[in-house]
Design an enzyme around this catalytic site. Structure first.
Site, PDB file in Angstrom:
ATOM      1  N   ASP A 203       0.988  -7.652   2.282  1.00  0.00           N
ATOM      2  CA  ASP A 203       1.110  -6.215   2.014  1.00  0.00           C
ATOM      3  C   ASP A 203       2.584  -5.790   1.907  1.00  0.00           C
ATOM      4  O   ASP A 203       3.119  -5.124   2.786  1.00  0.00           O
ATOM      5  CB  ASP A 203       0.392  -5.439   3.125  1.00  0.00           C
ATOM      6  CG  ASP A 203       0.210  -3.964   2.788  1.00  0.00           C
ATOM      7  OD1 ASP A 203       0.843  -3.487   1.832  1.00  0.00           O
ATOM      8  OD2 ASP A 203      -0.551  -3.287   3.500  1.00  0.00           O
TER       9      ASP A 203
ATOM     10  N   HIS B  27       0.818  -1.216   0.000  1.00  0.00           N
ATOM     11  CA  HIS B  27       0.000   0.000   0.000  1.00  0.00           C
ATOM     12  C   HIS B  27       0.851   1.266   0.000  1.00  0.00           C
ATOM     13  O   HIS B  27       0.366   2.333  -0.330  1.00  0.00           O
ATOM     14  CB  HIS B  27      -1.056  -0.015   1.112  1.00  0.00           C
ATOM     15  CG  HIS B  27      -0.575   0.352   2.483  1.00  0.00           C
ATOM     16  ND1 HIS B  27      -0.263  -0.580   3.440  1.00  0.00           N
ATOM     17  CD2 HIS B  27      -0.392   1.565   3.065  1.00  0.00           C
ATOM     18  CE1 HIS B  27       0.097   0.038   4.558  1.00  0.00           C
ATOM     19  NE2 HIS B  27       0.033   1.341   4.357  1.00  0.00           N
TER      20      HIS B  27
ATOM     21  N   SER C 287       3.917   2.429   8.386  1.00  0.00           N
ATOM     22  CA  SER C 287       3.711   1.386   7.403  1.00  0.00           C
ATOM     23  C   SER C 287       5.014   1.155   6.665  1.00  0.00           C
ATOM     24  O   SER C 287       5.696   2.101   6.284  1.00  0.00           O
ATOM     25  CB  SER C 287       2.634   1.778   6.414  1.00  0.00           C
ATOM     26  OG  SER C 287       1.400   1.398   6.929  1.00  0.00           O
TER      27      SER C 287
HETATM   28  N1  ARG Z   1      -4.695   0.812   7.433  1.00  0.00           N
HETATM   29  C1  ARG Z   1      -3.375   0.782   6.932  1.00  0.00           C
HETATM   30  C2  ARG Z   1      -2.665   2.165   7.067  1.00  0.00           C
HETATM   31  O1  ARG Z   1      -3.226   3.101   7.567  1.00  0.00           O
HETATM   32  C3  ARG Z   1      -3.291   0.182   5.574  1.00  0.00           C
HETATM   33  C4  ARG Z   1      -4.035   0.875   4.469  1.00  0.00           C
HETATM   34  C5  ARG Z   1      -3.955   0.256   3.116  1.00  0.00           C
HETATM   35  N2  ARG Z   1      -4.861  -0.840   2.892  1.00  0.00           N
HETATM   36  C6  ARG Z   1      -6.145  -0.703   2.441  1.00  0.00           C
HETATM   37  N3  ARG Z   1      -6.889  -1.756   2.319  1.00  0.00           N
HETATM   38  N4  ARG Z   1      -6.657   0.468   2.098  1.00  0.00           N
HETATM   39  O2  ARG Z   1      -2.207   2.778   6.166  1.00  0.00           O
HETATM   40  N1  ASP Z   2      -1.264   1.642   7.880  1.00  0.00           N
HETATM   41  C1  ASP Z   2      -0.566   2.735   8.510  1.00  0.00           C
HETATM   42  C2  ASP Z   2       0.456   3.368   7.551  1.00  0.00           C
HETATM   43  O1  ASP Z   2       0.225   3.419   6.369  1.00  0.00           O
HETATM   44  C3  ASP Z   2       0.047   2.310   9.788  1.00  0.00           C
HETATM   45  C4  ASP Z   2      -0.896   2.498  10.930  1.00  0.00           C
HETATM   46  O2  ASP Z   2      -1.597   3.512  10.955  1.00  0.00           O
HETATM   47  O3  ASP Z   2      -0.882   1.653  11.815  1.00  0.00           O
HETATM   48  O4  ASP Z   2       1.400   3.986   7.960  1.00  0.00           O
END
Ligand code: ARG
Ligand code: ASP
Length: 715
Positions: free
Chosen positions: A227, A91, A644
């Protein structure tokens, strides 16, 4: 309002904890690598770390920090080979992978594995930045400033000092330097960095692996996603950073990480090394209340509406699906995050807890005259400013989230700016930006979104902020698109002579609305930011008080996109009574979640190849001791957005996982961390290895990595 009350209540089930069953030893905080020796080394070793602080951060020897990069300024990455191979999340690479994708050559859907160095794809605009050293510079930044320095002079004095100190630090080098305030300006640290601008795409799994479970599984556990993506840092032949060139060569890093195949057990020490973006640990109870009761519900509602519309249009067209993939994902991400954050904070009773802390603080303050003089009114003063923020807050949220960031409005402003740029190089950059924008744009989708945003705005924002278009009959979004200014032809003509064509831009009906939105936005922003700046300054004093009150405790500064270390341990948790989160998932779970169908039509698609490989159960060196293929795991490290792509390291500093997310309620950790509740989520390195080797057959990449702690039974 987007969030339905019944859903909220349902989601807000109490969070119970089973600390005794789930070892979750961790300390809140994202710590400065420079201060680990002084503040954290002992505690980290007590939790099982076998390294010294010096192994993690040293300015003389190659230390772990030399393998960590800020990836593109928004994520973290790590070097995992002697040839500059860089590992980060799928991502994090998503926008870049998308930029190399088209309907005919859809790297997002199919994945991409460069067969050789020559096939690695240059990705202009992407950079990877190492930290050369960190230095405390509080005194230098404060030079010439006394108690009597008038407030209006303070800022410019600090700015001048910062400019001078950072210029001195990098004189005669190719480095950059950045100085940032910590604890709201009580301390300043300088980061000397080395920035590489030739970063190429090397490998990415297909979306169904790299984003398996999509937005449904995002911020959730159990999780089953690969990921990760791979890039490579290139340098000039002399090893120094250089813009893209055919003559560039793979970087020889000062340090690269070993990947451990030993596996993980609950309670194992873990640390996360990366660039967390922003936390607000020192918010007062009133500010948390404003966040949970007003700011979050409104911005959740705005995004929910946007997402529904984008989804409709994406389902109906492949072109729109690809064009909006990245926008959709990033809109969905924080939409869901804010829901989880509010949920976590409410069920953990964050406001009550903050109030208790504030009461304790006031008791300590009132016990002594000197303290009373210094801190006596600080909490009341903050409360008064939070009240003032409330005045413009709702309008500000709708303007910012709903309108100013709306695609076509941003594009209009880009065109507007283009007309006033003299410098041809700079103009070229804007043009590239404008073209990229149009490539990922769909008029019907955009119009439907704007129309809905204007409706929401009209319903929720006080009438003093209403647009004059609301007075006219019909959909105000309609006239916004009059003229063909959102087309490539128009842009080409405009680009030929922007100043001459400025008039055409002025004649558009869109201009009036954009100008009005801009004006309202700057008013609302002022209404919010004025008191917010005072809150920040007062919070500096509040934090000083808290630190004085707890003189024997180490305090961690809020995240501010600088390099930090968080530590904790591997472990599951119990999110609510009777429900247990085991600390890891396996490929069996990936297969079990499959929903048969066609790629891209839903989030739980799997192709035949992965199913066949799973069925064979020949996982080789990547299997755990029971023969399962580990996929994701949980640990208790305090992380946030920006973390991330951060490495999760074991007690010896080997890579065991790649951080990518937190469980839903854990997102409350941006405001309040709790070791029993908060879990970060990682991809197990063994799944990464398996996908690269068995699924993709990219042996040349496996060969350049250094695996340690091979399981005994390996083939
Ligand atoms: N929640 C994670 C972070 O804040 C991963 C986001 C990417 N994945 C998704 N399915 N949108 O960035
Ligand atoms: N998914 C998040 C990122 O892209 C990490 C988090 O917020 O835990 O940095």
């Amino acid at each position: 309002m987007g969030m339905k009350p019944s859903f909220l209540r349902l989601a807000m089930l109490c969070i119970y904890s089973l600390a005794s069953i789930f070892p979750a030893k961790a300390d809140q905080g994202m710590w400065l690598p420079l201060l680990l020796k002084q503040l954290n080394e002992e505690r980290m070793q007590e939790l099982g770390m076998k390294m010294s602080a010096e192994d993690i951060y040293s300015i003389n020897e190659g230390s772990l920090k030399d393998a960590i990069v800020s990836f593109g300024g928004y994520c973290t990455g790590q070097v995992i080979s002697e040839q500059g191979l860089l590992l980060t999340n799928h991502h994090c690479g998503y926008g870049v992978i998308q930029s190399h994708s088209s309907v005919e050559n859809d790297l997002l859907t199919n994945g991409f594995w460069a067969p050789s160095l020559e096939d690695e794809i240059a990705s202009p605009g992407l950079h990877a930045t190492f930290i050369i050293r960190i230095e405390e510079v509080t005194e230098k930044v404060m030079a010439g400033i006394t108690e009597d320095t008038p407030e209006i002079k303070l800022e410019s004095l600090i700015e001048t000092n910062i400019a001078k100190v950072s210029a001195d630090a990098i004189e005669g080098t190719h480095y950059q330097a950045e100085i940032k305030p910590f604890f709201n300006g009580s301390e300043y640290y300088m980061f000397v960095t080395e920035r590489f601008e030739d970063v190429r795409l090397v490998g990415a799994p297909p979306t169904f692996i790299g984003k398996y479970g999509g937005d449904t599984d995002n911020w959730e556990w159990p999780r089953h996603v690969g990921d990760f993506s791979l890039f490579r840092i290139y340098a000039a032949p002399d090893g120094k950073p250089a813009p893209y060139s055919e003559d560039n060569v793979p970087l020889k890093p000062r340090r690269s990480l070993n990947l451990s195949l030993a596996g993980i057990q609950p309670g194992d020490f873990t640390m996360v090394f990366g660039f967390p973006g922003r936390t607000q640990q020192y918010l007062t109870s009133d500010a948390v209340k404003l966040l949970v009761e007003e700011t979050n519900p409104h911005r959740i509602g705005i995004r929910e509406t946007k997402l529904e519309i984008m989804d409709q249009y994406m389902q109906a067209s492949d072109r729109v699906r690809i064009a909006y993939a990245s926008k959709y994902a990033s809109t969905a991400n924080y939409w869901k995050k804010w829901i989880g954050e509010s949920m976590g904070l409410e069920s953990y009773d964050a406001i009550t807890r903050k109030k208790a802390l504030e009461a304790e603080f006031m008791e300590w303050v009132n016990a002594e005259a000197g303290r009373k003089a210094k801190y006596g009114s600080v909490l009341d003063d903050i409360a008064a400013e939070v009240q003032k923020v409330q005045k413009g807050n709702v309008a500000y949220q709708y303007l910012r989230e709903g309108l100013v960031r709306h695609d076509a409005i941003q594009y209009f402003q880009l065109l507007y700016a283009l007309a006033s740029i003299q410098d041809t190089g700079e103009r070229e950059e804007y043009l590239v930006e404008a073209k990229r924008f149009l490539k990922n744009f769909d008029l019907a989708t955009d119009k439907a979104v704007l129309s809905a945003m204007l409706d929401l705005y009209r319903e929720n924002v006080p009438s003093t902020y209403h647009l004059s278009a609301f007075a006219k009959a019909g959909d105000p979004a309609e006239s916004f698109y009059e003229g063909d200014w959102l087309s490539m032809e128009w842009l080409d003509e405009y680009a030929g002579n922007p100043r001459a064509h400025q008039k055409a831009l002025y004649d558009l009906t869109a201009l009036e609305m954009v100008a009005e939105i801009q004006e309202f936005y700057s008013t609302a922003r002022g209404e919010v930011n004025g008191p917010q700046a005072k809150i920040d300054a007062l919070t500096k004093i509040y934090i000083e008080g808290l630190r004085e009150m707890n003189a024997d405790r180490a305090f961690a500064p809020d995240a501010n996109s600088t390099l930090r270390v968080a530590f904790g341990s591997v472990g599951g948790m119990e999110p609510r009574d009777g429900l247990v989160y085991r600390h890891y998932t396996t490929l069996d779970g990936v297969i079990a979640k499959e929903v048969p169908g066609v790629a891209n039509t839903h989030e739980f698609f799997l192709d035949e190849k992965i199913k066949m490989l799973a069925e064979s159960r020949e996982y080789g060196r990547w299997a755990d001791e029971e023969g399962y293929l580990p996929v994701n795991f949980l640990a208790s490290n305090h992380t946030t957005g920006g973390n991330s792509g951060s490495p999760i390291l074991d007690a010896e500093g080997n890579l065991i996982g790649l951080n990518f997310d937190r469980t839903w309620q854990s997102t409350m950790s941006d405001v309040m961390y709790n070791a029993e509740i908060c879990r970060n989520i990682a991809v197990d390195v063994r799944y990464i290895g398996w996908v690269i080797e068995k699924y993709a057959g990219a042996d040349r990449l496996i060969e350049e990595m250094n695996f340690v702690n091979e399981p005994m039974a390996a083939e």
